[in-house]
Design an enzyme around this catalytic site. Structure first.
Site, PDB file in Angstrom:
ATOM      1  N   ASP A   3      -5.104   9.958   9.471  1.00 28.53           N
ATOM      2  CA  ASP A   3      -3.735   9.548   9.762  1.00 28.53           C
ATOM      3  C   ASP A   3      -3.262  10.082  11.100  1.00 28.53           C
ATOM      4  O   ASP A   3      -3.492  11.245  11.441  1.00 28.53           O
ATOM      5  CB  ASP A   3      -2.786  10.036   8.662  1.00 28.53           C
ATOM      6  CG  ASP A   3      -3.071   9.382   7.328  1.00 28.53           C
ATOM      7  OD1 ASP A   3      -3.593   8.252   7.342  1.00 28.53           O
ATOM      8  OD2 ASP A   3      -2.777   9.988   6.280  1.00 28.53           O
ATOM      9  N   GLU A  31       0.860  -1.184   0.000  1.00 24.44           N
ATOM     10  CA  GLU A  31       0.000   0.000   0.000  1.00 24.44           C
ATOM     11  C   GLU A  31       0.892   1.228   0.000  1.00 24.44           C
ATOM     12  O   GLU A  31       1.770   1.375   0.855  1.00 24.44           O
ATOM     13  CB  GLU A  31      -0.919   0.020   1.224  1.00 24.44           C
ATOM     14  CG  GLU A  31      -2.113  -0.885   1.101  1.00 24.44           C
ATOM     15  CD  GLU A  31      -3.123  -0.684   2.219  1.00 24.44           C
ATOM     16  OE1 GLU A  31      -2.888   0.168   3.102  1.00 24.44           O
ATOM     17  OE2 GLU A  31      -4.148  -1.390   2.223  1.00 24.44           O
TER      18      GLU A  31
END
Length: 285
Positions: free
Chosen positions: A64, A53
């Protein structure tokens, strides 16, 4: 081999080898530098990654945690955006036509490029799947079709809060695999409740008939093993990036890239060795 075929083939290889789960590392494209990204991807494959990824740096990454945010900031400071990420994937494909690459990011850069232009560019670069964090499945039918027509898998997130109706909706449109976020909050946060993950995966599999990967909260071999007993893939990012970050900080200025890559390969290999010892708890006898 076409792009979507690579994802299916990767999971098939895992199954044929008798392994419980695929290993999917997450890195931010452009971190620790654009020049290091492709060598880093190859190093992760050597360490045992089944898929990779690749995060597309974005200035406002709402999902995040601080470790991944810092990685994105370092990449953006070096001029890495969506077009550069696609160039890096194309560079990787010159030497690796087998390992699937999935882009993970946010809608804004794709919208700026244009959905159809992006789908075509992703396919041309050799991208296998795209996971857009802030695209809900009920609003992206047309984009999912564009990706699928280009041979790129539309991949979606599920969370502990996902309703059965949402799981069913995602099961209808997702391709490649589904990414189950095992914790509420941002990447790298919280503690992992394996029993809760197992219960949620049982519900997800009633409606999702492609592999289910699990990420968030997996920070070492032990937690990776616990998840691998239930999931089709283990996704690991924050701890990997943190390992590279620390190795680079301890190296001289001209050795940061090499130190980060070596540390990433060594650390991920320990995870792969741990996963190779796991047997799926719900596998047939």
């Amino acid at each position: 081999m076409t792009t979507t075929d690579r994802i299916a083939a990767a999971f098939a290889r895992v199954s044929e080898a008798g392994r419980a789960a695929a290993l999917i590392p997450y890195i931010a494209a452009g971190d620790p530098s654009p020049q290091a990204t492709v060598p880093l991807m190859h190093a992760l494959v050597r360490a045992g990654a089944d898929l990779v990824e690749l995060g597309v740096p974005f200035s406002d990454p709402m999902a995040d945690g601080p470790v991944v945010q810092r990685a994105a900031e370092r990449a953006i400071a070096q001029g890495v955006g969506l077009r550069r990420v696609l160039e890096l994937v194309a560079d990787f494909r010159r030497d690796d036509s087998v390992t699937p690459v999935v882009l993970m990011g946010y809608a804004n850069p794709i919208e700026r490029m244009g959905q159809r232009a992006f789908a075509q560019a992703a396919q041309a670069a050799g991208v296998d799947g795209v996971l857009v964090v802030d695209y809900p499945p009920e609003e992206v039918d047309e984009f999912a079709v564009m990706l699928a027509e280009a041979g790129v898998a539309p991949i979606f997130l599920l969370a502990p809060t996902s309703t059965e109706a949402r799981i069913e909706a995602i099961g209808r449109v997702a391709r490649g695999y589904v990414y189950y976020v095992s914790l509420k909050g941002v990447t790298g946060a919280g503690s992992l409740d394996t029993d809760d993950v197992a219960r949620k995966l049982a519900l997800i599999r009633r409606h999702v008939h492609i592999p289910v990967g699990v990420g968030f909260g997996i920070r070492d071999a032990a937690s990776a093993q616990r998840i691998a007993a239930h999931a089709d893939a283990v996704v690991i990012g924050s701890k990997l990036i943190e390992t590279m970050e620390q190795a680079g900080a301890q190296a001289g200025a001209d050795q940061k890239n090499e130190a980060a890559i070596a540390a990433a390969q060594q650390w991920l290999h320990t995870i792969r060795l741990a996963l190779d010892d796991v047997k799926r708890e719900n596998a047939p006898a």
